[in-house]
Scaffold this motif. Structure first.
Motif, mmCIF file in Angstrom:
data_model
loop_
_atom_site.group_PDB
_atom_site.id
_atom_site.type_symbol
_atom_site.label_atom_id
_atom_site.label_comp_id
_atom_site.label_asym_id
_atom_site.label_seq_id
_atom_site.Cartn_x
_atom_site.Cartn_y
_atom_site.Cartn_z
ATOM 1 N N CYS A 137 72.746 41.964 77.971
ATOM 2 C CA CYS A 137 72.438 41.842 79.409
ATOM 3 C C CYS A 137 73.190 40.789 80.109
ATOM 4 C CB CYS A 137 70.850 41.305 79.547
ATOM 5 S SG CYS A 137 70.577 39.544 79.177
ATOM 6 N N GLU A 149 77.833 41.090 89.810
ATOM 7 C CA GLU A 149 76.812 41.761 89.355
ATOM 8 C C GLU A 149 77.483 43.398 89.338
ATOM 9 O OE1 GLU A 149 73.204 41.293 91.020
ATOM 10 O OE2 GLU A 149 72.723 39.373 90.470
ATOM 11 N N ARG A 153 77.829 46.090 86.692
ATOM 12 C CA ARG A 153 77.021 47.473 86.696
ATOM 13 C C ARG A 153 78.150 48.623 86.845
ATOM 14 N NH1 ARG A 153 73.532 44.719 90.478
ATOM 15 N NH2 ARG A 153 71.362 44.379 89.474
ATOM 16 N N SER A 158 73.462 50.836 83.312
ATOM 17 C CA SER A 158 71.900 50.651 82.727
ATOM 18 C C SER A 158 71.742 49.205 82.416
ATOM 19 C CB SER A 158 71.483 51.673 81.757
ATOM 20 O OG SER A 158 72.240 51.334 80.479
ATOM 21 N N ILE A 159 72.576 48.396 82.493
ATOM 22 C CA ILE A 159 72.381 46.819 81.710
ATOM 23 C C ILE A 159 71.243 46.148 82.744
ATOM 24 C CG2 ILE A 159 74.229 45.925 83.028
ATOM 25 C CD1 ILE A 159 74.958 44.093 80.468
ATOM 26 N N ARG A 160 70.647 45.456 82.160
ATOM 27 C CA ARG A 160 69.774 44.457 82.874
ATOM 28 C C ARG A 160 70.285 43.075 83.115
ATOM 29 N NH1 ARG A 160 63.810 44.838 80.190
ATOM 30 N NH2 ARG A 160 63.369 43.950 82.270
ATOM 31 N N GLY A 162 69.315 39.337 84.722
ATOM 32 C CA GLY A 162 68.494 38.275 85.128
ATOM 33 C C GLY A 162 69.366 37.502 86.211
ATOM 34 N N PRO A 183 65.007 39.268 81.393
ATOM 35 C CA PRO A 183 64.316 40.111 80.637
ATOM 36 C C PRO A 183 63.316 39.268 79.663
ATOM 37 C CG PRO A 183 66.540 40.633 80.678
ATOM 38 C CD PRO A 183 66.405 39.262 81.309
ATOM 39 N N ARG A 189 68.761 38.782 72.773
ATOM 40 C CA ARG A 189 69.878 39.448 73.527
ATOM 41 C C ARG A 189 71.311 38.615 73.569
ATOM 42 N NH1 ARG A 189 68.472 43.746 77.061
ATOM 43 N NH2 ARG A 189 66.600 44.098 77.308
#
Length: 266
Positions: A137, A149, A153, A158-160, A162, A183, A189
């Motif tokens: 993540c 960010e 992406r 699909s990466i989360r 924070g 997350p 992670r």
């Protein structure tokens, strides 16, 4: 017969002179279009470039193996130059920053764990490849970290991701956490921590403390940065020896104007 004579006649002195001038002009244009290839493309090593590599190697020895520098080439050096140039327009600044971010993110992904896998091609053949192991993540340190960010992406749809908001207290000048959202299984992670400019390192140290308080081990954190000072990198690794720092440059003067220029708040 007359046509044949015209075709076979010798060129006059005027034509010879004009032809010579045209050849000289073509040669001058060709020379102007020549480019200097970097040493990695087979060119000669310039004294300045060799000195830069020596400096990078010395800095890595001083700080330790946890500091990783992207291999310096002319493309990266140009992007660094444009970002540092005070006359660069904001449009060019954002464009070049996004390019440099993408290079750092791509190399950051190389630091994550992969596992071997076998797939079947459309022709029915087996191919031995690799795939990401699950459990990665990103975490951006607001606000400048948010600039990185989209680059993450673009590589991992699909990466989360924070977020942490850290600001310095006006009275004590100490970094203080105002907001943190991760997350729920962050402790299990591998984390790509995003913060483009490392100056003192205090903000990153505080961010890593918050992550470790949530159960994450420092060895599972890869800090993605564009520019760092020796002091900033050294402070972070002294506090968390197992963390990995990935950056493009370690220089005493960091472009601290990055966030303002990128978001247009300068």
């Amino acid at each position: 017969m007359e046509t044949s004579r015209l075709e076979n006649r010798m060129p006059c002195q005027k034509e010879l002179v004009n032809g010579g001038r045209q050849q000289e002009e073509h040669a001058a244009v060709a020379a102007a279009k020549q480019v200097r290839f970097s040493s990695s493309a087979g060119g000669e090593h310039s004294p300045d470039r060799e000195h830069e590599h020596e400096q990078d190697g010395e800095i890595q020895k001083q700080i330790g193996p946890q500091l990783k520098l992207l291999p310096l080439n002319d493309q990266i050096r140009e992007l660094q130059t444009i970002i540092r140039d005070k006359s660069t327009s904001r449009g060019d600044f954002v464009f070049c920053a996004d390019r440099l971010i993408r290079l750092v993110v791509e190399e950051g992904l190389n630091q994550l764990p992969y596992s071997e896998c076998t797939v079947t091609t459309p022709t029915g053949h087996k191919y031995e490849g690799v795939k990401f192991e699950k459990g990665n993540c990103g975490v951006s340190i607001m606000r400048s970290g948010e600039a990185m960010e989209q680059g993450l992406r673009d590589c991992c749809r699909s990466i989360r991701i924070g977020k942490i908001l850290i600001q310095s207290d006006e009275e004590t000048q100490k970094a203080k956490v105002f907001y943190a959202k991760f997350p729920p299984d962050i402790s299990r992670r591998k984390v790509l921590l995003m913060y483009p400019i490392l100056s003192t390192g205090n903000t990153v140290i505080e961010a890593v403390r918050v992550l470790t308080e949530h159960g994450l081990q420092a060895k599972h954190i890869i800090l993605l940065s564009l520019f760092s000072t020796p002091h900033g990198a050294r402070s972070i690794i002294e506090e968390f020896p197992e963390i990995t720092i990935l950056t493009t440059e370690v220089h005493p003067v960091a472009p601290t104007h990055f966030g303002q220029r990128y978001f247009g708040t300068d």
